[in-house]
Motif scaffolding. Structure first.
Motif, PDB file in Angstrom:
ATOM      1  N   ILE A  41      52.246  17.208  76.309  1.00  0.00           N
ATOM      2  CA  ILE A  41      52.906  18.143  77.211  1.00  0.00           C
ATOM      3  C   ILE A  41      53.715  19.142  76.393  1.00  0.00           C
ATOM      4  CG2 ILE A  41      53.071  16.458  79.089  1.00  0.00           C
ATOM      5  CD1 ILE A  41      56.091  16.229  78.401  1.00  0.00           C
ATOM      6  N   CYS A  42      54.068  20.237  77.013  1.00  0.00           N
ATOM      7  CA  CYS A  42      54.935  21.224  76.385  1.00  0.00           C
ATOM      8  C   CYS A  42      56.304  21.139  77.048  1.00  0.00           C
ATOM      9  CB  CYS A  42      54.347  22.625  76.543  1.00  0.00           C
ATOM     10  SG  CYS A  42      55.223  23.895  75.588  1.00  0.00           S
ATOM     11  N   LEU A  43      57.305  20.771  76.288  1.00  0.00           N
ATOM     12  CA  LEU A  43      58.658  20.608  76.817  1.00  0.00           C
ATOM     13  C   LEU A  43      59.484  21.838  76.473  1.00  0.00           C
ATOM     14  CD1 LEU A  43      60.879  18.754  78.091  1.00  0.00           C
ATOM     15  CD2 LEU A  43      61.406  18.056  75.737  1.00  0.00           C
ATOM     16  N   ARG A  44      59.969  22.527  77.483  1.00  0.00           N
ATOM     17  CA  ARG A  44      60.818  23.692  77.268  1.00  0.00           C
ATOM     18  C   ARG A  44      62.277  23.283  77.360  1.00  0.00           C
ATOM     19  NH1 ARG A  44      61.218  29.110  77.132  1.00  0.00           N
ATOM     20  NH2 ARG A  44      62.908  30.108  78.294  1.00  0.00           N
ATOM     21  N   VAL A  45      63.020  23.513  76.301  1.00  0.00           N
ATOM     22  CA  VAL A  45      64.457  23.223  76.265  1.00  0.00           C
ATOM     23  C   VAL A  45      65.198  24.547  76.366  1.00  0.00           C
ATOM     24  CG1 VAL A  45      66.352  22.241  74.940  1.00  0.00           C
ATOM     25  CG2 VAL A  45      64.083  21.179  74.844  1.00  0.00           C
ATOM     26  N   GLU A  46      65.856  24.753  77.491  1.00  0.00           N
ATOM     27  CA  GLU A  46      66.576  25.998  77.715  1.00  0.00           C
ATOM     28  C   GLU A  46      67.833  26.061  76.848  1.00  0.00           C
ATOM     29  OE1 GLU A  46      65.545  28.367  79.599  1.00  0.00           O
ATOM     30  OE2 GLU A  46      64.034  27.464  80.891  1.00  0.00           O
ATOM     31  N   PRO A  47      68.231  27.266  76.455  1.00  0.00           N
ATOM     32  CA  PRO A  47      69.502  27.393  75.731  1.00  0.00           C
ATOM     33  C   PRO A  47      70.641  26.805  76.559  1.00  0.00           C
ATOM     34  CG  PRO A  47      68.253  29.447  75.607  1.00  0.00           C
ATOM     35  CD  PRO A  47      67.534  28.569  76.592  1.00  0.00           C
ATOM     36  N   GLY A  48      71.508  26.028  75.939  1.00  0.00           N
ATOM     37  CA  GLY A  48      72.623  25.420  76.643  1.00  0.00           C
ATOM     38  C   GLY A  48      72.294  24.094  77.301  1.00  0.00           C
ATOM     39  N   SER A  49      71.048  23.619  77.161  1.00  0.00           N
ATOM     40  CA  SER A  49      70.666  22.342  77.758  1.00  0.00           C
ATOM     41  C   SER A  49      71.416  21.187  77.096  1.00  0.00           C
ATOM     42  CB  SER A  49      69.161  22.110  77.618  1.00  0.00           C
ATOM     43  OG  SER A  49      68.425  22.961  78.456  1.00  0.00           O
ATOM     44  N   THR A  50      71.539  20.083  77.835  1.00  0.00           N
ATOM     45  CA  THR A  50      72.164  18.873  77.307  1.00  0.00           C
ATOM     46  C   THR A  50      71.106  17.785  77.154  1.00  0.00           C
ATOM     47  OG1 THR A  50      72.639  18.012  79.517  1.00  0.00           O
ATOM     48  CG2 THR A  50      74.311  19.433  78.504  1.00  0.00           C
ATOM     49  N   MET A  51      71.430  16.775  76.360  1.00  0.00           N
ATOM     50  CA  MET A  51      70.498  15.678  76.169  1.00  0.00           C
ATOM     51  C   MET A  51      70.266  14.924  77.479  1.00  0.00           C
ATOM     52  SD  MET A  51      68.608  14.604  73.703  1.00  0.00           S
ATOM     53  CE  MET A  51      69.346  14.950  72.105  1.00  0.00           C
ATOM     54  N   ARG A  52      71.267  14.882  78.346  1.00  0.00           N
ATOM     55  CA  ARG A  52      71.098  14.228  79.648  1.00  0.00           C
ATOM     56  C   ARG A  52      70.057  14.977  80.486  1.00  0.00           C
ATOM     57  NH1 ARG A  52      73.565  10.619  82.859  1.00  0.00           N
ATOM     58  NH2 ARG A  52      75.184  10.257  81.289  1.00  0.00           N
ATOM     59  N   ARG A  53      70.160  16.294  80.518  1.00  0.00           N
ATOM     60  CA  ARG A  53      69.213  17.089  81.290  1.00  0.00           C
ATOM     61  C   ARG A  53      67.798  16.944  80.729  1.00  0.00           C
ATOM     62  NH1 ARG A  53      70.627  23.290  81.623  1.00  0.00           N
ATOM     63  NH2 ARG A  53      72.557  22.332  82.389  1.00  0.00           N
ATOM     64  N   VAL A  54      67.685  16.974  79.405  1.00  0.00           N
ATOM     65  CA  VAL A  54      66.371  16.847  78.776  1.00  0.00           C
ATOM     66  C   VAL A  54      65.787  15.458  79.021  1.00  0.00           C
ATOM     67  CG1 VAL A  54      65.173  16.776  76.551  1.00  0.00           C
ATOM     68  CG2 VAL A  54      66.819  18.592  77.033  1.00  0.00           C
ATOM     69  N   SER A  55      66.616  14.427  78.929  1.00  0.00           N
ATOM     70  CA  SER A  55      66.116  13.063  79.142  1.00  0.00           C
ATOM     71  C   SER A  55      65.617  12.881  80.568  1.00  0.00           C
ATOM     72  CB  SER A  55      67.199  12.041  78.814  1.00  0.00           C
ATOM     73  OG  SER A  55      68.292  12.146  79.724  1.00  0.00           O
ATOM     74  N   SER A  56      66.290  13.499  81.521  1.00  0.00           N
ATOM     75  CA  SER A  56      65.832  13.426  82.914  1.00  0.00           C
ATOM     76  C   SER A  56      64.485  14.116  83.080  1.00  0.00           C
ATOM     77  CB  SER A  56      66.869  14.078  83.840  1.00  0.00           C
ATOM     78  OG  SER A  56      68.087  13.383  83.798  1.00  0.00           O
ATOM     79  N   ARG A  57      64.329  15.264  82.408  1.00  0.00           N
ATOM     80  CA  ARG A  57      63.050  15.982  82.469  1.00  0.00           C
ATOM     81  C   ARG A  57      61.941  15.139  81.842  1.00  0.00           C
ATOM     82  NH1 ARG A  57      60.817  21.166  81.452  1.00  0.00           N
ATOM     83  NH2 ARG A  57      58.544  20.835  81.540  1.00  0.00           N
ATOM     84  N   LEU A  58      62.235  14.518  80.710  1.00  0.00           N
ATOM     85  CA  LEU A  58      61.242  13.689  80.032  1.00  0.00           C
ATOM     86  C   LEU A  58      60.840  12.490  80.890  1.00  0.00           C
ATOM     87  CD1 LEU A  58      62.731  13.728  76.419  1.00  0.00           C
ATOM     88  CD2 LEU A  58      60.515  14.668  77.083  1.00  0.00           C
TER      89      LEU A  58
END
Length: 385
Positions: A41-58
């Motif tokens: 998959i292609c994971l887009r990490v927006e500027p200002g993202s947090t590890m919590r937000r990214v982990s939820s997306r994952l």
């Protein structure tokens, strides 16, 4: 009694420590274990993202089994504060540890959208394309001519606003240095003016990743350095007995080969024709050199050659001059350079188009004249259709 209470407490404490150790070991195993993704998959990490937000997306994308374990693992490895904005390719079955490394390593985005500025021999175009993570192939989303009037595609405007969009300049084999400089003017993410057009033949056709704000001069420098490396390696490994006195002469011959054929399998045959002619003291008599004498590489002729031009004296007209012209007539690619220094061994001294996109080769003038007659018949038939 107190001894009994203390004994029970110590027992419970040991059990708790044992269980905690088991939980930690289990968590570590989960963090390092093969992940659940069946396709990349292609994971887009927006500027200002947090590890919590990214982990939820994952977790929602099915890339990790537990967002909590992913966050704890990132924190334990001291990478939770190193999250990098961008678009990151998460491969099939990537572990949480691998994903953490991917999204905290930095560098250029490894997937997502890129804008390619293609500088061709007859035209230039801008292509917006996006990587399909599942197939590993780029899918075209929009394409347009930067020199044409009209609205720019909305997709181009949108991706230009994304901080992680990648940019690339793709140089076609056979373009002239003047065409490259003119083409770079349309690459709007680059800055600065070009003080002087580089010497013909000194730019390596290839695809170059660039960053917004790079200077045009810096891109030209990269192209020149790449061509110098290619030419030096080819000249070092050249065949014996060539009628070439220097790497520069090899570059000149390579540029003629590049302009004479677009068929990869023919390059060494075409090279053999010119080498045989040079060895026999015959003029090269190749139309692309005449065209260069007319245009000097500044644009495309756009018509057939006139008889007066075939007879006209220019430094590049190989119907008139002996041997090689004084400079290359385009920027040849690696394959043409390698063909120039390692041609096929043949007795060919003539070739003409054969109607299939390739050429018919001949050792004698009679055979060549028959090939020319067949080609003219093909041209006549096409003209009647």
């Amino acid at each position: 009694m107190w001894r009994h209470i203390v004994s029970n407490f110590l027992t419970l404490l040991v059990v708790a420590v044992f269980l905690l150790g088991g939980v930690i070991l289990w968590g570590q195993q989960q963090y390092s274990a093969r992940g659940p993704l069946s396709d990349a998959i292609c994971l887009r990490v927006e500027p200002g993202s947090t590890m919590r937000r990214v982990s939820s997306r994952l977790e929602s994308d099915g890339a990790v089994t537990s967002g909590a374990i992913f966050r704890i693992g990132a924190e334990y490895s001291e990478k939770d504060a190193l999250l990098k904005a961008g678009s990151w390719l998460i491969p099939e079955a990537a572990s949480m540890a691998e994903i953490t490394d991917i999204i905290t390593r930095g560098g250029a985005s490894t997937c997502g959208t890129e804008v390619v500025y293609r500088l061709g021999v007859t035209s230039a175009e801008v292509v917006v394309r996006e990587l399909d993570a599942a197939t590993g192939r780029y899918e075209e989303r929009a394409k347009f001519d930067p020199a044409a009037e009209g609205e720019v595609p909305a997709e181009f405007t949108q991706v230009r606003e994304q901080a992680d969009t990648r940019y690339r300049v793709a140089l076609a084999e056979g373009v002239t240095s003047w065409q490259v400089v003119e083409g770079l003017k349309s690459v709007d993410v680059l800055t600065g003016e070009v003080a002087e057009v580089p010497a013909e033949g000194t730019l390596a056709p290839d695809s170059y990743e660039v960053r917004a704000g790079d200077t045009r001069e810096s891109v030209l420098t990269r192209m020149s350095e790449a061509q110098a490396v290619i030419l030096a390696a080819a000249w070092q490994g050249r065949a014996e007995g060539l009628p070439l006195q220097s790497a520069q002469e090899a570059l000149i011959l390579a540029s003629i080969i590049e302009k004479e054929t677009g068929v990869a399998d023919e390059r060494r045959q075409v090279a053999s024709v010119f080498v045989n002619r040079l060895n026999r003291g015959m003029r090269l008599q190749t139309d692309p050199t005449v065209i260069y004498g007319v245009t000097e590489g500044k644009g495309v002729l756009g018509r057939g050659l006139r008889q007066s031009e075939l007879r006209g004296a220019t430094p590049w007209n190989t119907y008139v001059i002996e041997g090689l012209p004084p400079t290359p007539i385009a920027n040849p690619g690696r394959a043409s350079i390698e063909a120039a220094v390692d041609p096929d061994t043949t007795d060919y001294v003539f070739f003409v188009a054969d109607g299939t996109g390739g050429h018919a080769f001949a050792e004698t003038l009679d055979e060549h004249n028959r090939n020319v007659a067949r080609w003219r018949a093909i041209e006549a038939e096409r003209g009647n259709n």
